[in-house]
Motif scaffolding. Sequence first.
Motif, PDB file in Angstrom:
ATOM      1  N   ALA A   1      32.611  14.329   9.553  1.00  0.00           N
ATOM      2  CA  ALA A   1      32.173  15.698   9.845  1.00  0.00           C
ATOM      3  C   ALA A   1      32.794  16.701   8.887  1.00  0.00           C
ATOM      4  N   ARG A   2      34.042  16.459   8.474  1.00  0.00           N
ATOM      5  CA  ARG A   2      34.716  17.411   7.594  1.00  0.00           C
ATOM      6  C   ARG A   2      34.076  17.460   6.197  1.00  0.00           C
ATOM      7  N   ASN A   3      33.282  16.440   5.862  1.00  0.00           N
ATOM      8  CA  ASN A   3      32.637  16.399   4.553  1.00  0.00           C
ATOM      9  C   ASN A   3      31.219  16.959   4.567  1.00  0.00           C
ATOM     10  N   LEU A   4      30.765  17.413   5.738  1.00  0.00           N
ATOM     11  CA  LEU A   4      29.419  17.970   5.833  1.00  0.00           C
ATOM     12  C   LEU A   4      29.407  19.427   5.355  1.00  0.00           C
ATOM     13  N   SER A   5      28.249  19.893   4.935  1.00  0.00           N
ATOM     14  CA  SER A   5      28.120  21.298   4.547  1.00  0.00           C
ATOM     15  C   SER A   5      28.110  22.161   5.809  1.00  0.00           C
ATOM     16  N   GLY A   6      28.235  23.475   5.619  1.00  0.00           N
ATOM     17  CA  GLY A   6      28.237  24.389   6.764  1.00  0.00           C
ATOM     18  C   GLY A   6      26.971  24.266   7.591  1.00  0.00           C
ATOM     19  N   GLY A   7      25.824  24.207   6.910  1.00  0.00           N
ATOM     20  CA  GLY A   7      24.551  24.079   7.618  1.00  0.00           C
ATOM     21  C   GLY A   7      24.436  22.764   8.368  1.00  0.00           C
ATOM     22  N   GLU A   8      24.931  21.687   7.744  1.00  0.00           N
ATOM     23  CA  GLU A   8      24.878  20.368   8.399  1.00  0.00           C
ATOM     24  C   GLU A   8      25.760  20.355   9.644  1.00  0.00           C
ATOM     25  N   LYS A   9      26.931  20.971   9.547  1.00  0.00           N
ATOM     26  CA  LYS A   9      27.832  21.034  10.708  1.00  0.00           C
ATOM     27  C   LYS A   9      27.177  21.786  11.867  1.00  0.00           C
ATOM     28  N   LYS A  10      26.479  22.866  11.540  1.00  0.00           N
ATOM     29  CA  LYS A  10      25.814  23.637  12.599  1.00  0.00           C
ATOM     30  C   LYS A  10      24.730  22.804  13.272  1.00  0.00           C
ATOM     31  N   ARG A  11      23.985  22.031  12.476  1.00  0.00           N
ATOM     32  CA  ARG A  11      22.924  21.210  13.053  1.00  0.00           C
ATOM     33  C   ARG A  11      23.494  20.076  13.905  1.00  0.00           C
ATOM     34  N   VAL A  12      24.627  19.536  13.475  1.00  0.00           N
ATOM     35  CA  VAL A  12      25.289  18.505  14.286  1.00  0.00           C
ATOM     36  C   VAL A  12      25.757  19.107  15.609  1.00  0.00           C
ATOM     37  N   ALA A  13      26.301  20.321  15.547  1.00  0.00           N
ATOM     38  CA  ALA A  13      26.777  20.982  16.771  1.00  0.00           C
ATOM     39  C   ALA A  13      25.615  21.229  17.736  1.00  0.00           C
ATOM     40  N   ILE A  14      24.453  21.647  17.206  1.00  0.00           N
ATOM     41  CA  ILE A  14      23.293  21.872  18.061  1.00  0.00           C
ATOM     42  C   ILE A  14      22.803  20.554  18.642  1.00  0.00           C
ATOM     43  N   ALA A  15      22.760  19.508  17.811  1.00  0.00           N
ATOM     44  CA  ALA A  15      22.330  18.188  18.291  1.00  0.00           C
ATOM     45  C   ALA A  15      23.248  17.697  19.408  1.00  0.00           C
ATOM     46  N   ARG A  16      24.545  17.906  19.243  1.00  0.00           N
ATOM     47  CA  ARG A  16      25.515  17.485  20.260  1.00  0.00           C
ATOM     48  C   ARG A  16      25.269  18.231  21.568  1.00  0.00           C
ATOM     49  N   ALA A  17      24.985  19.543  21.453  1.00  0.00           N
ATOM     50  CA  ALA A  17      24.716  20.338  22.652  1.00  0.00           C
ATOM     51  C   ALA A  17      23.433  19.877  23.340  1.00  0.00           C
ATOM     52  N   LEU A  18      22.426  19.517  22.545  1.00  0.00           N
ATOM     53  CA  LEU A  18      21.137  19.107  23.111  1.00  0.00           C
ATOM     54  C   LEU A  18      21.208  17.775  23.835  1.00  0.00           C
TER      55      LEU A  18
END
Length: 205
Positions: free
Chosen positions: A5-22
Motif C-alpha cells: 500500500a505504501r508504494n501506491l499513488s495517492g489516487g490508487e490509495k484513495k480507490r483502495v480505501a473506497i473499495a475497503r469501505a464498500l
Amino acid sequence: EKRKARNLSGGEKKRVAIARALMAAPEVLLLDEPDGNIDSKTSGELEKLIISLKRDGITVILCSHHKGFAYRTSDVIIDMYQGSPVSHDENIFKGEYIYLDGLYSEFRTGGHRFRCPSREGDYSTMVIPAENISLSKDSVGDGKSNELKGILVSMVPFKEGRFTLTLDCGIILKTRTSSTVLSLLKLRPGDEVNVLFNPSSLRLY
C-alpha cells in the motif's frame, strides 16, 4: 494485488480505501476530500465512481475544497464557514450540455432547454445562482434571457428586507428578492410570475 500500500499513488490509495469501505456493503459512504492531492485523470475516475455508487443506491456524503468536483458529484451542496453551515440557495441541475458554435450553447434538464455560455467541454451540471433570477408579472420575450412561467410556492424571510422565494416552473427554482420588489409586483403564494435569468449568469461544471 502484489504491491504494498505504501508504494501506491495517492489516487490508487484513495480507490483502495473506497473499495475497503464498500466491502462492508454500507448504506452511507463518508468521503473526506476524496479529490485531494490527485491528478485530473484520477479525479475524473473518482467522479465517475461516486456517481455510479449513488446510482446503486448508496448515499454519499463528501467534503471538498474544489467546487467543480462537488457540483458534479453532488445533488445537495452545503457551504461551511468556521465550522457552521451557511445559507446556500443555488439551483443545481444535472443534465446534458450541447455545445453550439457561437456565443451561447444549450443545457437540457428535466425537459427544459436553457441558453448558457458556450464553452467546449463535457459538462453535466448547471448552476443558477438564486441572486441572478429576476421576476416579472409580464413576459419580456427579448429572445436573449432564459424565461419561464412559474407559480410562487412560498416566501421565507432571508434577512432584513429580503426573502427567499420557491417557484414551481416545471422545475423548482429558488430566488432571493427584496420586500420592495414583492410589494411592487404584489406577489402572494399561488400567483403566476415570469422568471428570467441571463444565459451568462449560468455556471457549468
